[in-house]
Scaffold this motif. Sequence first.
Motif, mmCIF file in Angstrom:
data_model
loop_
_atom_site.group_PDB
_atom_site.id
_atom_site.type_symbol
_atom_site.label_atom_id
_atom_site.label_comp_id
_atom_site.label_asym_id
_atom_site.label_seq_id
_atom_site.Cartn_x
_atom_site.Cartn_y
_atom_site.Cartn_z
ATOM 1 N N GLY A 88 30.011 38.426 38.263
ATOM 2 C CA GLY A 88 31.392 38.220 37.848
ATOM 3 C C GLY A 88 32.208 37.451 38.866
ATOM 4 N N GLY A 89 31.600 37.042 39.951
ATOM 5 C CA GLY A 89 32.284 36.207 40.941
ATOM 6 C C GLY A 89 33.111 36.999 41.932
ATOM 7 N N ILE A 90 33.779 36.273 42.801
ATOM 8 C CA ILE A 90 34.654 36.846 43.821
ATOM 9 C C ILE A 90 36.090 36.608 43.397
ATOM 10 N N GLU A 91 36.888 37.659 43.400
ATOM 11 C CA GLU A 91 38.300 37.505 43.055
ATOM 12 C C GLU A 91 39.082 37.101 44.295
ATOM 13 N N VAL A 92 40.005 36.172 44.101
ATOM 14 C CA VAL A 92 40.840 35.661 45.180
ATOM 15 C C VAL A 92 42.295 35.689 44.711
#
Length: 98
Positions: A88-92
Motif C-alpha cells: 500500500g506504499g508509504i504515506e507522506v
Amino acid sequence: MTKERVKVKHLGVWSVAWFFAILSALYGLIAGILAVIGAAPAIDASILVAIGAGILGIIVSVIVWAIGGFIGGAIAAFIYNLVFAASGGIEVDLDVES
C-alpha cells in the motif's frame, strides 16, 4: 497552508541510488577522519608517510561507502517498487501552499 496526505507510488531507482551514494560518502568521510584520528597515536612512521596514508584512507573510505550506498539505495528502491501493491506504499504528509 493545508496538509495533504499522499502515498508514494513509485521511487526512481537512480535518484534514490544517487541520494544514498552522496549520503553514504559523507558518512565515509566522517568514518575515515575518525579512523585516522584513532590510528594517529599508533603510527610509527615519518610524518609524511602518516599523512599520505591518512589521506589515502579517507579517500578510499569515501569511495567504498559511496559505492555501497549507491548499490543499497538502488536495491531498496527497486524492492519498494516491486512490493508497493502488496504494502500500500508509504504515506507522506505534505504541506501544500494554495
